[in-house]
Motif scaffolding. Sequence first.
Motif, PDB file in Angstrom:
ATOM      1  N   THR A 159       9.839   1.328   6.038  1.00 51.08           N
ATOM      2  CA  THR A 159       9.507  -0.094   6.141  1.00 51.08           C
ATOM      3  C   THR A 159       9.567  -0.571   7.585  1.00 51.08           C
ATOM      4  O   THR A 159       8.682  -1.298   8.045  1.00 51.08           O
ATOM      5  N   THR A 160      10.582  -0.162   8.315  1.00 50.35           N
ATOM      6  CA  THR A 160      10.707  -0.552   9.725  1.00 50.35           C
ATOM      7  C   THR A 160       9.527  -0.037  10.542  1.00 50.35           C
ATOM      8  O   THR A 160       8.943  -0.779  11.343  1.00 50.35           O
ATOM      9  N   CYS A 161       9.166   1.221  10.330  1.00 50.71           N
ATOM     10  CA  CYS A 161       8.040   1.792  11.071  1.00 50.71           C
ATOM     11  C   CYS A 161       6.716   1.153  10.675  1.00 50.71           C
ATOM     12  O   CYS A 161       5.854   0.897  11.529  1.00 50.71           O
ATOM     13  N   ALA A 162       6.543   0.866   9.391  1.00 49.56           N
ATOM     14  CA  ALA A 162       5.313   0.212   8.934  1.00 49.56           C
ATOM     15  C   ALA A 162       5.216  -1.203   9.507  1.00 49.56           C
ATOM     16  O   ALA A 162       4.127  -1.635   9.926  1.00 49.56           O
TER      17      ALA A 162
ATOM     18  N   CYS B 214      -1.974 -11.735  10.387  1.00 43.65           N
ATOM     19  CA  CYS B 214      -0.579 -11.277  10.269  1.00 43.65           C
ATOM     20  C   CYS B 214       0.336 -12.420   9.829  1.00 43.65           C
ATOM     21  O   CYS B 214       1.177 -12.234   8.951  1.00 43.65           O
ATOM     22  N   VAL B 215       0.168 -13.587  10.425  1.00 41.61           N
ATOM     23  CA  VAL B 215       0.991 -14.742  10.054  1.00 41.61           C
ATOM     24  C   VAL B 215       0.750 -15.111   8.593  1.00 41.61           C
ATOM     25  O   VAL B 215       1.691 -15.349   7.837  1.00 41.61           O
ATOM     26  N   LEU B 216      -0.502 -15.135   8.193  1.00 45.55           N
ATOM     27  CA  LEU B 216      -0.838 -15.442   6.804  1.00 45.55           C
ATOM     28  C   LEU B 216      -0.226 -14.404   5.859  1.00 45.55           C
ATOM     29  O   LEU B 216       0.333 -14.751   4.822  1.00 45.55           O
ATOM     30  N   GLY B 217      -0.313 -13.144   6.248  1.00 45.12           N
ATOM     31  CA  GLY B 217       0.267 -12.081   5.426  1.00 45.12           C
ATOM     32  C   GLY B 217       1.771 -12.193   5.314  1.00 45.12           C
ATOM     33  O   GLY B 217       2.341 -12.037   4.224  1.00 45.12           O
ATOM     34  N   LEU B 218       2.435 -12.483   6.428  1.00 44.58           N
ATOM     35  CA  LEU B 218       3.891 -12.609   6.408  1.00 44.58           C
ATOM     36  C   LEU B 218       4.359 -13.857   5.661  1.00 44.58           C
ATOM     37  O   LEU B 218       5.488 -13.907   5.182  1.00 44.58           O
ATOM     38  N   SER B 219       3.488 -14.840   5.534  1.00 47.29           N
ATOM     39  CA  SER B 219       3.856 -16.082   4.841  1.00 47.29           C
ATOM     40  C   SER B 219       3.982 -15.884   3.332  1.00 47.29           C
ATOM     41  O   SER B 219       4.533 -16.735   2.645  1.00 47.29           O
ATOM     42  N   GLY B 220       3.434 -14.784   2.832  1.00 48.11           N
ATOM     43  CA  GLY B 220       3.452 -14.546   1.400  1.00 48.11           C
ATOM     44  C   GLY B 220       2.286 -15.178   0.677  1.00 48.11           C
ATOM     45  O   GLY B 220       2.215 -15.138  -0.550  1.00 48.11           O
ATOM     46  N   ALA B 221       1.353 -15.750   1.421  1.00 46.01           N
ATOM     47  CA  ALA B 221       0.205 -16.430   0.807  1.00 46.01           C
ATOM     48  C   ALA B 221      -0.825 -15.449   0.251  1.00 46.01           C
ATOM     49  O   ALA B 221      -1.660 -15.834  -0.560  1.00 46.01           O
ATOM     50  N   LEU B 222      -0.760 -14.215   0.689  1.00 49.00           N
ATOM     51  CA  LEU B 222      -1.720 -13.197   0.243  1.00 49.00           C
ATOM     52  C   LEU B 222      -1.013 -12.132  -0.579  1.00 49.00           C
ATOM     53  O   LEU B 222       0.170 -11.851  -0.345  1.00 49.00           O
ATOM     54  N   PRO B 223      -1.713 -11.494  -1.502  1.00 51.82           N
ATOM     55  CA  PRO B 223      -1.119 -10.338  -2.188  1.00 51.82           C
ATOM     56  C   PRO B 223      -0.747  -9.270  -1.151  1.00 51.82           C
ATOM     57  O   PRO B 223      -1.439  -9.123  -0.131  1.00 51.82           O
ATOM     58  N   ALA B 224       0.311  -8.539  -1.401  1.00 53.20           N
ATOM     59  CA  ALA B 224       0.824  -7.568  -0.424  1.00 53.20           C
ATOM     60  C   ALA B 224      -0.253  -6.632   0.122  1.00 53.20           C
ATOM     61  O   ALA B 224      -0.359  -6.468   1.343  1.00 53.20           O
ATOM     62  N   PRO B 225      -1.071  -5.999  -0.721  1.00 52.66           N
ATOM     63  CA  PRO B 225      -2.078  -5.094  -0.157  1.00 52.66           C
ATOM     64  C   PRO B 225      -3.082  -5.811   0.750  1.00 52.66           C
ATOM     65  O   PRO B 225      -3.454  -5.288   1.800  1.00 52.66           O
TER      66      PRO B 225
ATOM     67  N   LEU C 208       0.823  -1.212   0.000  1.00 48.24           N
ATOM     68  CA  LEU C 208       0.000   0.000   0.000  1.00 48.24           C
ATOM     69  C   LEU C 208       0.856   1.261   0.000  1.00 48.24           C
ATOM     70  O   LEU C 208       0.468   2.277  -0.578  1.00 48.24           O
ATOM     71  N   SER C 209       2.007   1.198   0.632  1.00 43.27           N
ATOM     72  CA  SER C 209       2.890   2.371   0.718  1.00 43.27           C
ATOM     73  C   SER C 209       3.307   2.899  -0.640  1.00 43.27           C
ATOM     74  O   SER C 209       3.717   4.051  -0.761  1.00 43.27           O
ATOM     75  N   TYR C 210       3.211   2.073  -1.660  1.00 41.44           N
ATOM     76  CA  TYR C 210       3.533   2.524  -3.014  1.00 41.44           C
ATOM     77  C   TYR C 210       2.690   3.731  -3.397  1.00 41.44           C
ATOM     78  O   TYR C 210       3.137   4.607  -4.129  1.00 41.44           O
TER      79      TYR C 210
ATOM     80  N   VAL D 228       7.575   9.734   5.944  1.00 40.10           N
ATOM     81  CA  VAL D 228       8.813   9.243   5.330  1.00 40.10           C
ATOM     82  C   VAL D 228       8.396   8.238   4.251  1.00 40.10           C
ATOM     83  O   VAL D 228       8.003   7.122   4.561  1.00 40.10           O
ATOM     84  N   PRO D 229       8.469   8.639   2.980  1.00 42.77           N
ATOM     85  CA  PRO D 229       7.983   7.758   1.912  1.00 42.77           C
ATOM     86  C   PRO D 229       8.879   6.546   1.704  1.00 42.77           C
ATOM     87  O   PRO D 229      10.077   6.586   1.975  1.00 42.77           O
ATOM     88  N   ILE D 230       8.267   5.478   1.204  1.00 45.64           N
ATOM     89  CA  ILE D 230       9.012   4.251   0.940  1.00 45.64           C
ATOM     90  C   ILE D 230       9.918   4.421  -0.286  1.00 45.64           C
ATOM     91  O   ILE D 230      10.947   3.778  -0.398  1.00 45.64           O
ATOM     92  N   GLY D 231       9.531   5.279  -1.203  1.00 42.16           N
ATOM     93  CA  GLY D 231      10.329   5.504  -2.409  1.00 42.16           C
ATOM     94  C   GLY D 231      11.471   6.469  -2.123  1.00 42.16           C
ATOM     95  O   GLY D 231      11.559   7.080  -1.067  1.00 42.16           O
ATOM     96  N   GLY D 232      12.348   6.599  -3.073  1.00 37.14           N
ATOM     97  CA  GLY D 232      13.455   7.539  -2.899  1.00 37.14           C
ATOM     98  C   GLY D 232      14.697   6.848  -2.405  1.00 37.14           C
ATOM     99  O   GLY D 232      15.008   5.736  -2.806  1.00 37.14           O
ATOM    100  N   ASP D 233      15.395   7.504  -1.477  1.00 34.17           N
ATOM    101  CA  ASP D 233      16.684   6.939  -1.062  1.00 34.17           C
ATOM    102  C   ASP D 233      16.500   5.742  -0.129  1.00 34.17           C
ATOM    103  O   ASP D 233      15.456   5.547   0.489  1.00 34.17           O
TER     104      ASP D 233
END
Length: 172
Positions: free
Chosen positions: A103-106, A144-155, A32-34, A90-95
């Motif tokens: 990413t750490t804060c999210a 959260c576990v399901l999301g971190l497993s990569g089983a779901l699309p990122a958003p 979503l941060s995109y 602090v946007p995810i894009g850029g430097d």
Amino acid sequence: RYTGVAAVAASWTALLTAAALTRFNLLGDRPLSYMGTQPRSAVLFGVGLAVPAVLLIAFHGYVRARYPVGKGFSTVMLAGLAGQMVAAFVPIGGDLTAARIHTTCALGLGASLPLLLWRFAAGQQPGSWRRLAYALFWADTAACVLGLSGALPAPVAEIVPGAIFHVWIFTV
């Protein structure tokens, strides 16, 4: 109480509007941060994170006044909201440094949701209310576990735990 409802309304309004403005694929592989990197939605995305965070700080006060919760609940909730505020500005894009901070804060925000639901549930008196609070905790943890497993699309992996947290807000 209504600051929590307003935070949920602001979150969903900003998310869905930003997604529509950018034609963001909510079933795609980008987080979503995109949307915070896109000229058409960057300001809306940032405000859509910051305003709910401020409203949820007030909601935290309501929860503390109405329900038996300990310092752990407050620590986790306020730390998560601090992460949300940083991610808003602090946007995810850029430097690379900014991307790492964002990413750490999210991730900290995401981790705070099941933890604060756990601390809330632990403070409640035994009975049906406490069982409901623990059910929401376990549902959020599973999401959260399901999301971190990569089983779901990122958003979707980001939206589902947040939506369960929003159900908790309406419940309390």
